[in-house]
Design an enzyme around this catalytic site. Structure first.
Site, PDB file in Angstrom:
ATOM      1  N   ALA A 207       0.864  -0.960  -0.014  1.00 21.90           N
ATOM      2  CA  ALA A 207       0.030  -0.206   0.248  1.00 21.90           C
ATOM      3  C   ALA A 207       0.380   0.775  -0.198  1.00 21.90           C
ATOM      4  O   ALA A 207       2.050   0.856  -0.107  1.00 21.90           O
ATOM      5  CB  ALA A 207      -0.859   0.178   1.556  1.00 21.90           C
ATOM      6  N   ASN A 208       0.235   2.484  -0.085  1.00 20.58           N
ATOM      7  CA  ASN A 208       1.255   3.817  -0.150  1.00 20.58           C
ATOM      8  C   ASN A 208       0.193   4.629   1.311  1.00 20.58           C
ATOM      9  O   ASN A 208      -0.280   4.315   1.528  1.00 20.58           O
ATOM     10  CB  ASN A 208       0.902   4.452  -1.254  1.00 20.58           C
ATOM     11  CG  ASN A 208       0.082   4.714  -1.925  1.00 20.58           C
ATOM     12  OD1 ASN A 208      -1.029   5.451  -1.314  1.00 20.58           O
ATOM     13  ND2 ASN A 208      -0.627   4.502  -2.338  1.00 20.58           N
ATOM     14  N   ARG A 209       1.092   5.803   1.282  1.00 23.20           N
ATOM     15  CA  ARG A 209       0.342   6.602   2.542  1.00 23.20           C
ATOM     16  C   ARG A 209      -0.805   7.864   2.115  1.00 23.20           C
ATOM     17  O   ARG A 209      -1.569   8.134   3.044  1.00 23.20           O
ATOM     18  CB  ARG A 209       1.881   7.512   3.224  1.00 23.20           C
ATOM     19  CG  ARG A 209       2.754   6.538   3.775  1.00 23.20           C
ATOM     20  CD  ARG A 209       3.990   8.049   4.944  1.00 23.20           C
ATOM     21  NE  ARG A 209       5.154   7.249   4.447  1.00 23.20           N
ATOM     22  CZ  ARG A 209       5.011   6.606   5.230  1.00 23.20           C
ATOM     23  NH1 ARG A 209       4.358   6.293   5.931  1.00 23.20           N
ATOM     24  NH2 ARG A 209       6.417   5.535   5.843  1.00 23.20           N
TER      25      ARG A 209
END
Ligand code: CTP
Length: 395
Positions: A207-209
């Site tokens: 995932a990412n932020r």
């Protein structure tokens, strides 16, 4: 513009409540039909007789009495706009949290009409972190806020907290009801928001932020201008924007499918932080660490590019806007990205700081005509300005 328009005026507790009577006079002079609702606090400063006299309508102040006569849902559905003047810190807090413990808060929760609030309170209360968070939540939901002004207060204290002047509130109400306030009526906007999750095995993902704050704010702002909005979003913690159709997906491939299913659209704003790669072969069982075995190697595969796909689609939306999250040479990279992806505009931001997950954003809008540098502002202000720019471009 205001002739025969129905305005529901909620008066809550503040010493400035008498100004609601002057506002009512201005609204009625312009032909509006004003119905008054008093909170218990409001009734300490303005009598129901005074409000009934100046509105020419009976005043509602009791949830249960209103229920017997007309019903709070009808009171909420009737008006073209709901105007809260003055809006006390307490009523704003109850609005922000969706409470429905008296007639005013119940109407505010049930209405679908545009809502305008004119806060009035002591400067320390206005500046308190709780009030600031409540106002940010209300603004993000599309509530229009006028004031408060800075100036002398009843308590001989100065600072921001003074109710806006009736003339200014009147102009804001007229603006809220002007046809030009909803220039995107009849348009369909497709917005993506949040991160994507790319599965590794049944329990792990990449995932990412991205928080979804910016994309969700854009969906809210486009809906506030009258657009029908479809929001396709990855896993986020932010709430669904009101009045928007939300499709929740996890992976980039699901996001693409949901976007294509939402076409045709007039506008596409791709604010999602889509994962560029996924794991080529998702394990069907949880990966186990066998004693002595080497760490697993993940082979990645390229995800579809949703922005580029929509930009070259047979049903291409008339205005396609991408985002560019960059950590260096922001404008240069984003300018190249606009051409590479085939979109009309790119909204570029520098994500090397704490933009991802934060509340503020500083963006550059890159179009065929050049680059606009916007100052740093809250994400909902970026969204409002972008929505206004979109409306201007489609006019
Ligand atoms: N985007 C997309 N599909 C992808 C990757 C990105 O639709 N698979 C969109 C994003 O929603 C955004 C724009 O493309 O509107 C740019 O995203 P960004 O991550 O900045 O660009 P990348 O394509 O990843 O390019 P690079 O890796 O060179 O930064």
């Amino acid at each position: 513009m205001l002739a025969n328009r129905q305005i529901l005026l909620i008066v809550s507790g503040s010493i400035s409540a008498y100004k609601a009577l002057e506002l009512t006079r201005l609204l009625r002079k312009a032909g509006a039909i004003v119905t008054g609702v008093l909170t218990a606090g409001g009734a300490r400063f303005v009598t129901r007789e005074a409000l009934a006299g100046i509105t020419g309508q009976r005043v509602h102040d009791d949830l249960w009495a209103a229920e017997a006569e007309i019903g709070h849902i009808r009171l909420a559905r009737l008006p073209d706009a709901v105007v809260v003047v003055p809006a006390s810190a307490d009523l704003l807090a109850r609005m922000a949290h969706g409470l429905a413990d008296d007639l005013a808060s119940t109407i505010l929760l049930a209405t679908r009409a545009p809502v305008l609030v004119a806060p009035a309170m002591n400067p320390a209360m206005w500046e308190h972190a709780a009030t600031r968070a409540n106002m940010a939540a209300l603004r993000a939901r599309g509530v229009t806020v006028i004031g408060p002004g800075v100036g002398a207060m009843a308590e001989a204290e100065s600072g921001a907290g003074r109710l806006a002047e009736p003339d200014d509130i009147f102009a804001a109400v007229a603006g809220l009801l002007a046809p030009s306030a909803r220039p995107l009526v009849g348009r369909h906007a497709l917005v993506t928001s949040g991160p994507t999750h790319e599965p590794i095995d049944p329990v792990r993902y990449i995932a990412n932020r991205s928080s979804g704050k910016q994309g969700h704010a854009i969906a809210t702002a486009l809906a506030a201008l009258g657009a029908r909005v479809t929001l396709v979003c990855g896993p986020v913690a932010v709430p669904d924007p009101p009045g928007v159709t939300v499709h929740r997906i996890e992976s980039a491939r699901e996001m693409l499918a949901a976007c294509e299913a939402a076409l045709p659209a007039d506008i596409a704003v791709m604010a999602a932080a889509v994962a560029d790669w996924r794991v080529a072969r998702e394990a069907t069982q949880k990966l186990k660490k066998e004693p002595g075995a080497a760490a697993p190697t993940l082979t990645m595969a390229l995800n579809p590019d949703i922005l580029a796909t929509l930009s070259h689609h047979a049903q291409r939306p008339g205005l396609v806007i991408g985002f560019a999250a960059e950590t260096e040479r922001v404008v240069e990279h984003a300018t190249a990205k606009r051409l590479r992806k085939g979109c009309d505009w790119i909204v570029a931001n520098d994500v090397s700081g704490d933009v991802m997950g934060g509340d503020a954003n500083r963006v550059h809008v890159i179009t065929a005509n050049g680059v606009e540098d916007w100052p740093e502002m809250p994400k909902d202000a970026v969204a409002g300005r972008l929505a206004a720019r979109i409306a201007e471009a489609l006019r």
